[in-house]
Write a protein that holds these residues in place. Structure first.
Motif, PDB file in Angstrom:
ATOM      1  N   LEU A  94      -1.573  15.726   1.056  1.00 34.14           N
ATOM      2  CA  LEU A  94      -2.688  15.261   1.882  1.00 34.14           C
ATOM      3  C   LEU A  94      -2.503  15.737   3.314  1.00 34.14           C
ATOM      4  N   HIS A  95      -3.616  16.052   3.970  1.00 31.77           N
ATOM      5  CA  HIS A  95      -3.533  16.602   5.321  1.00 31.77           C
ATOM      6  C   HIS A  95      -4.298  15.755   6.319  1.00 31.77           C
ATOM      7  N   ASP A  96      -3.790  15.751   7.520  1.00 38.87           N
ATOM      8  CA  ASP A  96      -4.471  15.183   8.678  1.00 38.87           C
ATOM      9  C   ASP A  96      -5.104  13.816   8.421  1.00 38.87           C
ATOM     10  N   GLN A  97      -6.435  13.728   8.537  1.00 40.43           N
ATOM     11  CA  GLN A  97      -7.044  12.394   8.421  1.00 40.43           C
ATOM     12  C   GLN A  97      -6.801  11.786   7.043  1.00 40.43           C
ATOM     13  N   ALA A  98      -6.820  12.631   6.012  1.00 36.22           N
ATOM     14  CA  ALA A  98      -6.562  12.118   4.655  1.00 36.22           C
ATOM     15  C   ALA A  98      -5.136  11.574   4.571  1.00 36.22           C
ATOM     16  N   ALA A  99      -4.204  12.276   5.219  1.00 33.70           N
ATOM     17  CA  ALA A  99      -2.804  11.814   5.222  1.00 33.70           C
ATOM     18  C   ALA A  99      -2.691  10.494   5.980  1.00 33.70           C
ATOM     19  N   LEU A 100      -3.353  10.430   7.109  1.00 32.53           N
ATOM     20  CA  LEU A 100      -3.318   9.201   7.922  1.00 32.53           C
ATOM     21  C   LEU A 100      -3.919   8.024   7.140  1.00 32.53           C
ATOM     22  N   HIS A 101      -5.043   8.297   6.490  1.00 32.73           N
ATOM     23  CA  HIS A 101      -5.714   7.268   5.685  1.00 32.73           C
ATOM     24  C   HIS A 101      -4.799   6.796   4.555  1.00 32.73           C
ATOM     25  N   HIS A 102      -4.110   7.743   3.939  1.00 35.12           N
ATOM     26  CA  HIS A 102      -3.186   7.403   2.846  1.00 35.12           C
ATOM     27  C   HIS A 102      -2.045   6.512   3.373  1.00 35.12           C
ATOM     28  N   ILE A 103      -1.471   6.896   4.511  1.00 41.95           N
ATOM     29  CA  ILE A 103      -0.366   6.107   5.079  1.00 41.95           C
ATOM     30  C   ILE A 103      -0.839   4.677   5.378  1.00 41.95           C
ATOM     31  N   PHE A 104      -2.023   4.558   5.940  1.00 44.82           N
ATOM     32  CA  PHE A 104      -2.571   3.227   6.241  1.00 44.82           C
ATOM     33  C   PHE A 104      -2.773   2.410   4.950  1.00 44.82           C
ATOM     34  N   ARG A 105      -3.255   3.093   3.912  1.00 49.58           N
ATOM     35  CA  ARG A 105      -3.491   2.391   2.628  1.00 49.58           C
ATOM     36  C   ARG A 105      -2.159   1.916   2.023  1.00 49.58           C
ATOM     37  N   VAL A 106      -1.165   2.798   2.096  1.00 44.69           N
ATOM     38  CA  VAL A 106       0.135   2.455   1.493  1.00 44.69           C
ATOM     39  C   VAL A 106       0.721   1.223   2.175  1.00 44.69           C
ATOM     40  N   VAL A 107       0.780   1.256   3.505  1.00 45.39           N
ATOM     41  CA  VAL A 107       1.431   0.151   4.208  1.00 45.39           C
ATOM     42  C   VAL A 107       0.595  -1.132   4.138  1.00 45.39           C
ATOM     43  N   SER A 108      -0.699  -0.979   3.892  1.00 47.04           N
ATOM     44  CA  SER A 108      -1.554  -2.167   3.730  1.00 47.04           C
ATOM     45  C   SER A 108      -1.530  -2.691   2.305  1.00 47.04           C
ATOM     46  N   ARG A 147       0.846   2.373  14.512  1.00 53.54           N
ATOM     47  CA  ARG A 147      -0.542   2.050  14.219  1.00 53.54           C
ATOM     48  C   ARG A 147      -0.693   1.605  12.753  1.00 53.54           C
ATOM     49  N   ALA A 148       0.047   2.249  11.871  1.00 52.01           N
ATOM     50  CA  ALA A 148      -0.025   1.884  10.442  1.00 52.01           C
ATOM     51  C   ALA A 148       0.404   0.432  10.242  1.00 52.01           C
ATOM     52  N   LEU A 149       1.476   0.036  10.919  1.00 53.02           N
ATOM     53  CA  LEU A 149       1.951  -1.348  10.783  1.00 53.02           C
ATOM     54  C   LEU A 149       0.933  -2.329  11.393  1.00 53.02           C
ATOM     55  N   ALA A 150       0.289  -1.897  12.468  1.00 49.90           N
ATOM     56  CA  ALA A 150      -0.735  -2.760  13.078  1.00 49.90           C
ATOM     57  C   ALA A 150      -1.929  -2.930  12.135  1.00 49.90           C
ATOM     58  N   VAL A 151      -2.313  -1.828  11.488  1.00 45.92           N
ATOM     59  CA  VAL A 151      -3.430  -1.888  10.526  1.00 45.92           C
ATOM     60  C   VAL A 151      -3.067  -2.808   9.353  1.00 45.92           C
ATOM     61  N   ALA A 152      -1.828  -2.693   8.865  1.00 45.43           N
ATOM     62  CA  ALA A 152      -1.384  -3.541   7.751  1.00 45.43           C
ATOM     63  C   ALA A 152      -1.477  -5.013   8.136  1.00 45.43           C
ATOM     64  N   LYS A 153      -1.074  -5.297   9.358  1.00 45.03           N
ATOM     65  CA  LYS A 153      -1.126  -6.691   9.836  1.00 45.03           C
ATOM     66  C   LYS A 153      -2.579  -7.174   9.895  1.00 45.03           C
ATOM     67  N   LYS A 154      -3.449  -6.298  10.370  1.00 47.00           N
ATOM     68  CA  LYS A 154      -4.864  -6.649  10.462  1.00 47.00           C
ATOM     69  C   LYS A 154      -5.433  -6.939   9.067  1.00 47.00           C
ATOM     70  N   VAL A 155      -5.089  -6.067   8.121  1.00 54.50           N
ATOM     71  CA  VAL A 155      -5.579  -6.245   6.742  1.00 54.50           C
ATOM     72  C   VAL A 155      -5.100  -7.576   6.170  1.00 54.50           C
ATOM     73  N   GLU A 323     -12.826  -5.290   1.178  1.00 54.03           N
ATOM     74  CA  GLU A 323     -12.892  -5.515   2.623  1.00 54.03           C
ATOM     75  C   GLU A 323     -11.727  -4.801   3.307  1.00 54.03           C
ATOM     76  N   ALA A 324     -10.555  -4.892   2.682  1.00 55.68           N
ATOM     77  CA  ALA A 324      -9.360  -4.241   3.243  1.00 55.68           C
ATOM     78  C   ALA A 324      -9.553  -2.726   3.302  1.00 55.68           C
ATOM     79  N   GLU A 325     -10.172  -2.168   2.270  1.00 59.06           N
ATOM     80  CA  GLU A 325     -10.415  -0.715   2.256  1.00 59.06           C
ATOM     81  C   GLU A 325     -11.333  -0.313   3.419  1.00 59.06           C
ATOM     82  N   ARG A 326     -12.324  -1.173   3.686  1.00 64.60           N
ATOM     83  CA  ARG A 326     -13.248  -0.870   4.788  1.00 64.60           C
ATOM     84  C   ARG A 326     -12.491  -0.861   6.121  1.00 64.60           C
TER      85      ARG A 326
END
Lengths: 427, 267
Positions: A94-108, A147-155, A323-326
């Motif tokens: 995965l590249h760039d935004q897709a990679a970032l999105h994946h990392i956020f999904r994993v940690v969430s 940022r990924a950890l912050a997103v996970a906390k938000k989720v 909702e978490a995915e959004r």
């Protein structure tokens, strides 16, 4: 390097690869620093975080001069000693935004076997810490991970995904109770100090388990863990003595090999006089020979089984997951745009500086001619050249900002290439 | 009238089974609760049928093959009512209630005739009652053993979808042991009473009676199983297989004795 490769995520997970492949690719925590250093020294990656859990092995990378997604995927397969087209096809890139999105999904915990399970955050933090300790995390990775950890906390706080989660621990309890009935008066042997093992042991104690014996390669760690559980500690080589006695065996070591085989257990089973024995193997690679399940009265479960149990409550959590995915989608988009704006602003600054340097150099070249002018005339020429540069740059730079906002990265890159700015200077 | 009552009891006993099937099909497990009282109605109807039989005949109903089968169905149904008080035991009803229905249907196929000897003896009545109680216990053990084997298979083969619908394997194993003990104790007392009657009988029955041999075989089977469990620690799957095979053999003995030899003790 392709323009879309600022951030790369490559790896395998329970979605793409069976347990057999995952356990081959799994990396022990004590090997991670060496591998991260090697990746950097070999020019594959400038910054790396390596996440190796029971259900996934993933590299998050800011690629180096020799690094691209395919190269990193090959490196991952080679490190696990599982070369071949079949295995490589299970590795996603995965590249760039897709990679970032994946990392956020994993940690969430949206990509976890058990949707919303809490363990992934701890595993993610541990991987990041190892990367920091190995000097493998640079400015990009620091920001992405934070940022990924912050997103996970938000989720977790803004949705019910965690509240509805059936943890691995609870799933282990359910399976043990399905075989043994009440856990009161029962005893368990915990081998190893893996996170999942501790979670299951704690859950079993919460459901009335009376006695727990802890065994570990490092006896001191076994003693510490036993104190936490108010149990007793034994050296690893003594575990066999306990097989005829205990009701549950939980194995969660990083040994990377089978510790309990069928023949070894067969002798102990004959001494149990028909009493059932629940064996929970939470290690990847596995520690308990799957063949023990064929022995009478022995019920062996592994992580996939626990995931199957936990998955039964999935429907309720899937509602929260929408909702978490959004949240993850909007956060990854917003953050990627922020990163891109920073990159674009930085490059625009470089272009403006370069143009101004050209202007100043040209004025310098004409110094002998301009020396004949009055100071206010020199100032007027200076202002005029500034205005010309500014006006010439205004339209393309306005356009590049618009493209960056709209996510048209290729157009942005084309323009920057035309101006001769290098991507290596980014971020 | 007796047959009408029996047919009515067959219908009522199958209502909860049908309701459960429909509830499972429509994924609405709560739907069966409204049909649970039908089981009490069925037991009442069987009991009423037996009373009517007794009033119309000179002998106790259970001393005939027809009445005996209905008595056994009654014990199985009552056993189920006791068992269903345990959590997650609904699946046992899917085995026991149809079993009771089969026994009732079988009773309709057999014309009523009493056993030939000692009919009036209270010892004989006690002997038959104890044997039927024993058979009822083994029927419960059969159902529990079957559930144990189903649950074991699901856990061993990692088919976890429905494991929560059955009690734990430990519970099933323990109840299996208890019902086998109950059945064995009653059968032992019944057989002992039967041996006593044989010694008192001048008819010379015994060595040539297939019912006696069949009953002794079943008794030895369960005696061996319980002994192995207590002394050697045979539990779980072995005990469950013992329960299933034992009850299967018992059913075969009953069928052979009734169909081939014309009734119990050659009646």
């Amino acid at each position: 390097m392709a323009p879309e490769e600022r951030l790369i995520a490559v790896g395998v997970s329970h979605h793409t690869a069976p347990l057999e492949v995952r356990e081959r690719l799994a990396v022990a925590a004590d090997s991670i620093p060496t591998l991260l250093t090697r990746l950097r020294d070999d020019g594959f990656s400038n910054e790396t975080v390596l996440l190796s859990t029971c259900n996934r092995v993933e590299l998050y990378s800011v690629p180096g001069v020799r690094g691209d997604a395919n190269g990193l995927a090959r490196w991952l397969a080679e490190t696990g000693g599982v070369m071949g087209r079949d295995v490589e096809s299970t590795i996603y890139r995965l590249h760039d935004q897709a990679a970032l999105h994946h990392i956020f999904r994993v940690v969430s915990s949206l990509d976890s076997v058990v949707l919303g399970e809490p363990e992934i955050v701890g595993q993610f933090k541990k991987a990041y810490r190892l990367s920091q300790e190995s000097n493998a995390a640079g400015p990009v990775m620091h920001r992405v991970m934070d940022r990924a950890l912050a997103v996970a906390k938000k989720v977790r706080t803004e949705t019910n995904i965690a509240r509805e989660a059936v943890s691995v621990g609870r799933a282990g309890v359910e399976l043990a109770r399905q075989v043994l009935g009440s856990l009161e008066g029962r005893s368990a042997l915990l081998i190893g100090a893996g996170d999942h093992g501790k979670v299951v042991a704690r859950s079993l104690l919460g459901y009335g388990l009376t006695e727990i014996v802890v065994a570990n390669r490092t006896f001191g760690n076994a003693v510490n863990l036993a104190q936490q559980f108010k149990g007793s500690a034994i050296p690893l080589h003594e575990v066999e003595r306990y097989f005829p006695r205990v009701d549950v065996v939980i194995c969660s070591t990083g040994a990377g090999k089978i510790l309990i085989d069928r023949d070894q257990l067969a002798g102990a089973v004959s001494k149990r006089r028909g009493r059932s024995l629940v064996m929970i193997d939470l290690a990847v690679p596995r520690n308990i020979d799957p063949g023990v399940n064929d022995l009478g009265g022995v019920y062996r479960f592994d992580l996939d089984d626990l995931a199957q149990i936990a998955g039964r409550g999935k429907e309720a959590r899937e509602v929260a997951a929408e909702e978490a995915e959004r949240i993850v989608e909007s956060e990854s988009e917003r953050y990627w745009r922020q990163i891109m704006n920073e990159v674009v602003t930085q490059r625009i600054g470089t272009i403006v500086q370069t143009a101004d340097a050209v202007r100043v150099a040209e004025l310098e070249r004409l110094r002998s001619t301009l020396d004949g002018l009055e100071p206010d005339q020199v100032a007027a020429v200076d202002a005029m050249t500034r205005a010309i540069v500014k006006k010439l740059l205004h339209q393309p730079l306005h356009q590049v900002r618009t493209w960056a906002r709209e996510g048209e990265i290729e157009s942005v890159e084309s323009l920057f290439t035309a101006f001769g700015t290098r991507k290596e200077d980014d971020v | 009238m007796g047959s009408v009552l029996t047919i009515a009891s067959i219908v009522t006993i199958l209502v909860p089974v049908r309701a459960r099937r429909l509830a499972q099909k429509n994924n609405a497990p709560g739907g069966i609760a409204a049909h649970r009282n039908w089981e009490f109605v069925a037991v009442g109807l069987i009991l009423l049928g037996l009373l009517l039989m007794g009033m119309q005949s000179d002998v106790l109903p259970m001393l005939t093959v027809q009445g005996g089968l209905r008595t056994l169905a009654l014990f199985v149904a009552i056993g189920w009512l006791v068992l269903r008080r345990k959590e997650k035991m609904a699946a046992a009803g899917m085995i026991l209630l149809p079993m009771a229905a089969v026994l009732l249907v079988s009773s309709l196929l057999e014309p009523p005739h009493a056993v030939a000897t000692s009919v009036g003896s209270p010892f004989f009545t006690t002997h038959v009652a104890l044997v039927f109680l024993g058979l009822g216990g083994f029927a419960l053990s059969f159902a529990l053993s079957t559930l144990f084997l189903i649950q074991r298979r699901r856990l061993k083969r990692k088919q976890f979808e429905d494991i929560g619908q059955l009690p734990s394997m430990e519970t099933l194993d323990l109840l299996n042991f208890r019902t086998q003990c109950l059945g064995f104790a009653a059968l032992t007392a019944g057989v002992a009473m039967g041996v006593f009657l044989l010694t008192q009988s001048a008819s010379g029955r015994g060595l040539g009676d297939i019912t006696v041999w069949g009953t002794c075989a079943v008794w030895f089977w369960y005696a061996a199983g319980l002994h192995a469990r207590v002394v050697l620690g045979w539990r779980g799957r072995t005990a469950a297989v013992f329960g299933v095979v034992g009850f299967g053999s018992l059913g075969a003995v009953l069928t052979v004795v009734t169909v081939v030899f014309g009734g119990w003790h050659g009646s």
